[in-house]
Design a protein around this motif. Structure first.
Motif, PDB file in Angstrom:
ATOM      1  N   GLN A 160     -36.629 -43.946 -96.698  1.00 46.30           N
ATOM      2  CA  GLN A 160     -35.603 -44.765 -97.707  1.00 46.30           C
ATOM      3  C   GLN A 160     -34.214 -44.335 -96.648  1.00 46.30           C
ATOM      4  N   PRO A 161     -33.731 -45.324 -96.079  1.00 50.98           N
ATOM      5  CA  PRO A 161     -32.421 -44.906 -95.486  1.00 50.98           C
ATOM      6  C   PRO A 161     -31.481 -44.258 -96.358  1.00 50.98           C
ATOM      7  N   PRO A 162     -30.631 -43.411 -95.849  1.00 53.37           N
ATOM      8  CA  PRO A 162     -29.706 -42.580 -96.477  1.00 53.37           C
ATOM      9  C   PRO A 162     -28.534 -43.433 -96.844  1.00 53.37           C
ATOM     10  N   TYR A 163     -27.841 -43.283 -97.931  1.00 60.34           N
ATOM     11  CA  TYR A 163     -26.733 -44.085 -98.287  1.00 60.34           C
ATOM     12  C   TYR A 163     -25.568 -44.094 -97.225  1.00 60.34           C
ATOM     13  N   GLU A 164     -25.171 -43.015 -96.662  1.00 58.69           N
ATOM     14  CA  GLU A 164     -24.271 -43.080 -95.530  1.00 58.69           C
ATOM     15  C   GLU A 164     -24.709 -43.990 -94.329  1.00 58.69           C
ATOM     16  N   ARG A 165     -25.794 -43.870 -94.007  1.00 61.86           N
ATOM     17  CA  ARG A 165     -26.180 -44.970 -93.017  1.00 61.86           C
ATOM     18  C   ARG A 165     -26.151 -46.546 -93.384  1.00 61.86           C
ATOM     19  N   CYS A 166     -26.370 -46.739 -94.711  1.00 58.91           N
ATOM     20  CA  CYS A 166     -26.387 -48.108 -95.375  1.00 58.91           C
ATOM     21  C   CYS A 166     -24.682 -48.369 -95.112  1.00 58.91           C
ATOM     22  N   LEU A 167     -24.017 -47.409 -95.771  1.00 63.57           N
ATOM     23  CA  LEU A 167     -22.508 -47.637 -95.786  1.00 63.57           C
ATOM     24  C   LEU A 167     -21.918 -47.977 -94.442  1.00 63.57           C
ATOM     25  N   GLU A 168     -22.306 -47.285 -93.506  1.00 66.49           N
ATOM     26  CA  GLU A 168     -21.846 -47.270 -92.121  1.00 66.49           C
ATOM     27  C   GLU A 168     -22.125 -48.648 -91.532  1.00 66.49           C
ATOM     28  N   ALA A 169     -23.473 -49.259 -91.848  1.00 66.56           N
ATOM     29  CA  ALA A 169     -23.841 -50.410 -91.314  1.00 66.56           C
ATOM     30  C   ALA A 169     -22.888 -51.698 -92.011  1.00 66.56           C
ATOM     31  N   VAL A 170     -22.576 -51.526 -93.321  1.00 68.54           N
ATOM     32  CA  VAL A 170     -21.844 -52.406 -94.140  1.00 68.54           C
ATOM     33  C   VAL A 170     -20.274 -52.494 -93.639  1.00 68.54           C
ATOM     34  N   SER A 171     -19.746 -51.113 -93.222  1.00 66.09           N
ATOM     35  CA  SER A 171     -18.513 -50.930 -92.783  1.00 66.09           C
ATOM     36  C   SER A 171     -18.099 -51.540 -91.428  1.00 66.09           C
ATOM     37  N   ASN A 172     -19.507 -51.510 -90.529  1.00 62.10           N
ATOM     38  CA  ASN A 172     -19.494 -52.004 -89.287  1.00 62.10           C
ATOM     39  C   ASN A 172     -19.433 -53.711 -89.349  1.00 62.10           C
ATOM     40  N   PHE A 173     -20.254 -54.041 -90.204  1.00 63.98           N
ATOM     41  CA  PHE A 173     -20.141 -55.696 -90.503  1.00 63.98           C
ATOM     42  C   PHE A 173     -18.695 -55.974 -90.978  1.00 63.98           C
ATOM     43  N   LEU A 174     -18.105 -55.136 -91.934  1.00 64.35           N
ATOM     44  CA  LEU A 174     -16.621 -55.628 -92.244  1.00 64.35           C
ATOM     45  C   LEU A 174     -15.604 -55.656 -91.430  1.00 64.35           C
ATOM     46  N   TYR A 175     -15.888 -54.573 -90.474  1.00 63.05           N
ATOM     47  CA  TYR A 175     -14.858 -54.199 -89.516  1.00 63.05           C
ATOM     48  C   TYR A 175     -14.635 -55.535 -88.594  1.00 63.05           C
ATOM     49  N   PHE A 176     -15.595 -56.318 -88.274  1.00 61.62           N
ATOM     50  CA  PHE A 176     -15.468 -57.350 -87.328  1.00 61.62           C
ATOM     51  C   PHE A 176     -15.532 -58.842 -87.880  1.00 61.62           C
ATOM     52  N   GLN A 177     -15.543 -58.740 -89.450  1.00 60.21           N
ATOM     53  CA  GLN A 177     -15.261 -59.970 -90.129  1.00 60.21           C
ATOM     54  C   GLN A 177     -14.374 -60.230 -91.029  1.00 60.21           C
ATOM     55  N   SER A 178     -13.838 -61.302 -91.072  1.00 59.44           N
ATOM     56  CA  SER A 178     -12.886 -61.573 -91.845  1.00 59.44           C
ATOM     57  C   SER A 178     -13.527 -62.018 -93.283  1.00 59.44           C
TER      58      SER A 178
END
Length: 88
Positions: free
Chosen positions: A60-78
């Protein structure tokens, strides 16, 4: 490999087939399987151990890793509120 995991209803704690079986099953080269396993490990989706009972095990991926992936997505997207709500 991710598609195979979903299609075969694998669960956290299940072991993936050995490397040779993945090569044959996927019809790809050894390097491709190794690169895919390394990518899955970097994403926190598998744990790879060595030894007689070694191999790749689904984790199970840790919560922090999932949050990091979503944060990276949001950083480059409007992102609008509808997309943000869908991501939650």
């Amino acid at each position: 490999i991710k598609r195979w995991i979903v299609q075969t209803h694998q669960k956290v704690g299940d072991k993936l087939p050995q490397e040779a079986a993945l090569i044959e099953q996927m019809g790809v080269a050894r390097g491709t399987v190794r690169e895919a396993l390394a990518s899955l490990q970097a994403q926190g989706l598998i744990k790879v151990s060595t030894g007689p009972n070694g191999g790749a095990t689904l984790t199970q991926p840790p919560y922090e890793r999932c949050l990091e992936a979503v944060s990276n997505f949001l950083y480059f997207q409007s992102v609008d509120i509808v997309t943000l709500y869908a991501l939650r």
